[in-house]
Scaffold this motif. Structure first.
Motif, mmCIF file in Angstrom:
data_model
loop_
_atom_site.group_PDB
_atom_site.id
_atom_site.type_symbol
_atom_site.label_atom_id
_atom_site.label_comp_id
_atom_site.label_asym_id
_atom_site.label_seq_id
_atom_site.Cartn_x
_atom_site.Cartn_y
_atom_site.Cartn_z
ATOM 1 N N ALA A 164 0.840 -1.204 0.000
ATOM 2 C CA ALA A 164 0.000 0.000 0.000
ATOM 3 C C ALA A 164 0.872 1.251 0.000
ATOM 4 N N ALA A 165 1.920 1.263 0.817
ATOM 5 C CA ALA A 165 2.809 2.425 0.878
ATOM 6 C C ALA A 165 3.527 2.637 -0.453
ATOM 7 N N ASP A 166 3.985 1.534 -1.071
ATOM 8 C CA ASP A 166 4.640 1.643 -2.378
ATOM 9 C C ASP A 166 3.741 2.349 -3.381
ATOM 10 N N ALA A 167 2.473 1.923 -3.412
ATOM 11 C CA ALA A 167 1.534 2.466 -4.394
ATOM 12 C C ALA A 167 1.255 3.945 -4.143
ATOM 13 N N VAL A 168 1.038 4.294 -2.874
ATOM 14 C CA VAL A 168 0.750 5.695 -2.545
ATOM 15 C C VAL A 168 1.946 6.582 -2.892
ATOM 16 N N LEU A 169 3.138 6.155 -2.522
ATOM 17 C CA LEU A 169 4.329 6.960 -2.809
ATOM 18 C C LEU A 169 4.587 7.057 -4.309
ATOM 19 N N GLU B 74 12.221 11.794 2.186
ATOM 20 C CA GLU B 74 12.406 11.878 3.641
ATOM 21 C C GLU B 74 11.257 11.193 4.372
ATOM 22 N N ALA B 75 10.036 11.410 3.901
ATOM 23 C CA ALA B 75 8.868 10.795 4.539
ATOM 24 C C ALA B 75 8.929 9.279 4.432
ATOM 25 N N GLU B 76 9.358 8.781 3.280
ATOM 26 C CA GLU B 76 9.445 7.328 3.098
ATOM 27 C C GLU B 76 10.454 6.717 4.062
ATOM 28 N N GLU B 77 11.570 7.400 4.276
ATOM 29 C CA GLU B 77 12.598 6.881 5.182
ATOM 30 C C GLU B 77 12.101 6.795 6.622
ATOM 31 N N LEU B 78 11.100 7.593 6.954
ATOM 32 C CA LEU B 78 10.563 7.579 8.316
ATOM 33 C C LEU B 78 9.590 6.423 8.550
ATOM 34 N N LEU B 79 9.140 5.778 7.478
ATOM 35 C CA LEU B 79 8.210 4.668 7.621
ATOM 36 C C LEU B 79 8.940 3.416 8.099
ATOM 37 N N GLY B 80 8.320 2.711 9.021
ATOM 38 C CA GLY B 80 8.893 1.455 9.492
ATOM 39 C C GLY B 80 8.715 0.341 8.474
ATOM 40 N N ASP B 81 9.451 -0.750 8.667
ATOM 41 C CA ASP B 81 9.392 -1.867 7.730
ATOM 42 C C ASP B 81 7.989 -2.461 7.625
ATOM 43 N N LYS B 82 7.279 -2.506 8.753
ATOM 44 C CA LYS B 82 5.941 -3.108 8.736
ATOM 45 C C LYS B 82 4.989 -2.283 7.882
ATOM 46 N N VAL B 83 5.097 -0.969 7.982
ATOM 47 C CA VAL B 83 4.239 -0.109 7.163
ATOM 48 C C VAL B 83 4.614 -0.240 5.694
ATOM 49 N N ARG B 84 5.901 -0.268 5.414
ATOM 50 C CA ARG B 84 6.342 -0.362 4.013
ATOM 51 C C ARG B 84 5.889 -1.660 3.358
#
Length: 215
Positions: A86-91, A197-207
């Motif tokens: 989900a995070a991949d798609a949004v970013l 920068e925002a992506e780097e702040l995401l944890g592995d579980k969210v990513r």
């Protein structure tokens, strides 16, 4: 199968767009609070009742794409590619919008004037906040559905909160920079850095959350 828009539907869509365009022009010229529904109706050559038929609240005349915004992040998630989370798609979608200097993220000439109207009107700021809460709720529902999460599972809401935070932070930052009437290309380039920068702040579980199986 695609459906063809009928004459009635097309006329309704055109009338709605005409009223919205007239209202937006008046708001940009005089400010949101200074313009009445009656004035909008006269300028658009329709009745006051017709305005309310299309726009139940005055705020909807200016923020007339609220429904599209509310569903946007959910559409990105539903449309994620094989192997994407989900995070991949949004970013990916947000980066594409920034690179393309899309109006959907505020990268257009005149955005400063649009933001000025919102900043000067408490009702519009409140409506914008409400839209952001609806984005969060809609995305939470979508993530829960896409992962078949239990009703008591808090993870969909937690992930939705972080993804909607990235979206709202991006929009707010671009809005601030565009109000300064900076060059659109420069703002876009810096916005890509903000997303990194925002992506780097995401944890592995969210990513990794809601990753679609690779084909």
């Amino acid at each position: 199968m695609a459906t063809t828009e009928g004459l009635r539907e097309r006329k309704k869509r055109q009338t709605r767009q005409h009223i919205s365009d007239v209202a937006t022009g008046l708001f940009l010229e005089r400010g949101f609070d200074a313009v009445t529904i009656a004035e909008i109706a006269r300028a658009a050559d329709v009745s006051v009742n017709t305005v309310y038929n299309y726009f139940p609240a005055k705020e909807d005349l200016f923020l007339d794409r609220g429904e599209d915004v509310i569903d946007r992040l959910s559409r990105y998630v539903r449309g994620r590619r094989p192997g994407e989370s989900a995070a991949d798609a949004v970013l990916r979608e947000l980066r594409a919008a920034v690179v393309g200097q899309s109006p959907t993220v505020g990268l257009l000439a005149g955005w400063a004037d649009f933001m000025r109207v919102i900043t000067d009107a408490h009702a519009l700021r409140s409506r914008l906040w409400a839209i952001q809460q609806e984005v969060l709720a809609d995305l939470t529902t979508t993530l829960a559905r896409e992962t078949a999460a239990r009703d008591d599972d808090p993870v969909p809401a937690l992930v939705a909160g972080q993804l909607s935070w990235i979206h709202s932070t991006l929009m707010a930052w671009i809005g601030t920079e565009m109000v300064r009437r900076r060059d659109i290309g420069e703002v876009a380039r810096e916005a890509l850095g903000l997303l990194d920068e925002a992506e780097e702040l995401l944890g592995d579980k969210v990513r990794a959350y809601a990753r679609r199986p690779a084909e």
